[in-house]
Design an enzyme around this catalytic site. Structure first.
Site, short mmCIF file in Angstrom:
data_model
loop_
_atom_site.label_atom_id
_atom_site.label_comp_id
_atom_site.label_asym_id
_atom_site.label_seq_id
_atom_site.Cartn_x
_atom_site.Cartn_y
_atom_site.Cartn_z
N GLY A 11 34.72 61.95 54.49
CA GLY A 11 35.02 63.39 54.51
C GLY A 11 35.62 63.84 53.19
CG HIS A 12 33.87 62.69 49.31
ND1 HIS A 12 32.78 62.48 50.13
CD2 HIS A 12 33.38 63.13 48.12
CE1 HIS A 12 31.68 62.78 49.47
NE2 HIS A 12 32.01 63.18 48.25
NE ARG A 13 30.07 67.39 49.57
CZ ARG A 13 28.85 67.80 49.29
NH1 ARG A 13 28.48 67.95 48.03
NH2 ARG A 13 27.98 68.05 50.26
CG LEU A 15 41.81 71.59 54.30
CD1 LEU A 15 42.03 72.57 53.16
CD2 LEU A 15 42.24 72.20 55.63
CB VAL A 16 42.21 66.50 55.04
CG1 VAL A 16 43.18 65.34 54.89
CG2 VAL A 16 42.81 67.56 55.96
CB SER A 109 49.93 68.98 65.62
OG SER A 109 49.27 70.20 65.32
CB CYS A 110 45.43 70.13 68.88
SG CYS A 110 44.02 69.08 68.55
CE1 TYR A 137 39.06 67.63 65.55
CE2 TYR A 137 41.30 68.29 66.13
CZ TYR A 137 40.39 67.81 65.21
OH TYR A 137 40.82 67.48 63.94
CE LYS A 141 40.33 64.19 64.52
NZ LYS A 141 39.92 63.34 63.38
CB THR A 165 51.70 70.63 61.28
OG1 THR A 165 51.85 71.84 62.02
CG2 THR A 165 51.85 70.90 59.79
CG HIS A 180 41.89 75.71 61.87
ND1 HIS A 180 41.24 74.73 61.15
CD2 HIS A 180 42.05 75.22 63.12
CE1 HIS A 180 41.02 73.69 61.94
NE2 HIS A 180 41.50 73.95 63.14
#
Length: 309
Positions: A11-13, A15-16, A109-110, A137, A141, A165, A180
């Site tokens: 997932g390098h592209r 957000l995280v 956190s969900c 989801y 997780k 978070t 989000h």
């Protein structure tokens, strides 16, 4: 980790993942690998096995996931549970089979119960019912972090997990249908300003409390945990500070420079009313966040203006 250790960021592209790659490079790591979806389909077990066979990464950061806001999670729960479980099962099992030195699994956190005591400690996991709007989801997780625990328990694999978070920043998803709350509002306020609109709609009452962490701080925490943590229990990552959705909307309005009104659509869902992480475990290890919320929103909006079409 050595500076030349081979580190695979799944997932390098995103957000995280993109923030983790930036952080690793800033810290002097030189052998970071990633694959786009067209290069490696993480849903395919055989493709993942072939990738691990060929590349033999020493460290793995599992930041790839199907993500979205309340709307997307409510409409596509089957997709969220299936795709996330498929991806993480393939990577975690391959990391075990190819004897990866260390794996970091990123959750959310969900995963915690809807009516959790606040602030939320790590041990509150599985102590009550989940928030229905993102149950698919969350279950995926939870399964992922439990897999990491069980592989550590049964085989001694050095697999760790962290639960961030709400995150925001460069490379976020600004799609109004499945993003989000933070990026959705940044885009709404920007378009309202450009089009001289009189008001902006905010979903819900504006009363739920939320905690937000700038994604580069999250990435810094991830690399810190890779370098310093080997415990079985997952670790919360956040600021330990919260504000209402309404207060956040006012802050975004100010940063963007929108001069119209806020309209709260109370027919839309609020989601969980409060979701503040207890971050005393992480802070006790010696890490803390650096970017305050208004500064982070300014950075996120600058990136949006420069990059988003």
């Amino acid at each position: 980790m050595n500076k030349n250790s081979k580190i695979y960021v799944a997932g390098h592209r995103g957000l995280v993942g993109s923030a983790i790659v930036r952080n690793l490079k800033e810290k002097g790591y030189t052998n970071i690998i990633g694959r786009t979806h067209s290069e490696l389909d993480l849903m395919s077990q055989q493709a993942v096995i072939s990738f691990f066979e060929e590349e033999k990464p020493e460290y793995v950061v599992l930041a790839a996931a199907k993500v979205g806001g309340i709307g997307a999670n409510s409409i596509y729960p089957a997709d969220f549970i299936y795709e996330n479980m498929q991806m993480q099962n393939n990577i975690i099992k391959a990391a075990h089979d190819y004897k990866v030195t260390k794996l970091l699994f990123l959750g959310s956190s969900c995963i915690y119960p809807k009516n959790c005591p606040q602030p939320i400690k790590e041990e509150y996991l599985l102590s009550g019912y989940l928030e229905p709007t993102n149950e698919g989801y969350a279950l995926a997780k939870i399964a992922g972090l439990k897999m990491c625990q069980f592989f550590k328990k049964q085989y001694g694999d050095n697999f760790i997990s962290c639960m961030p978070t709400n995150l925001y920043g460069p490379n976020d998803n600004f799609d109004l249908n499945n993003s989000h709350v933070m990026p959705a509002l940044i885009r709404k306020f920007h378009e309202a300003k450009v089009n001289n609109e009189a008001s902006v709609e905010v979903w819900g009452t504006g009363k739920p409390l939320r905690e937000f962490l700038y994604v580069d701080d999250m990435a810094d925490a991830c690399v810190f945990l890779l370098e310093n943590y080997e415990g079985e229990e997952h670790v919360n990552v956040g600021t330990g500070k919260e504000l209402t959705i309404g207060e956040m909307a006012e802050m975004i309005k100010k940063v963007v420079g929108f001069t119209g009104e806020l309209r709260f659509n109370t027919e839309k869902p609020d989601g969980t009313m409060r979701k503040l992480l207890d971050v005393s475990k992480l802070y006790g290890l010696g890490w803390s966040y650096k970017v305050d919320l208004e500064e982070g929103i300014e950075k996120a909006y600058a990136w949006f203006e420069e990059n988003y079409k």
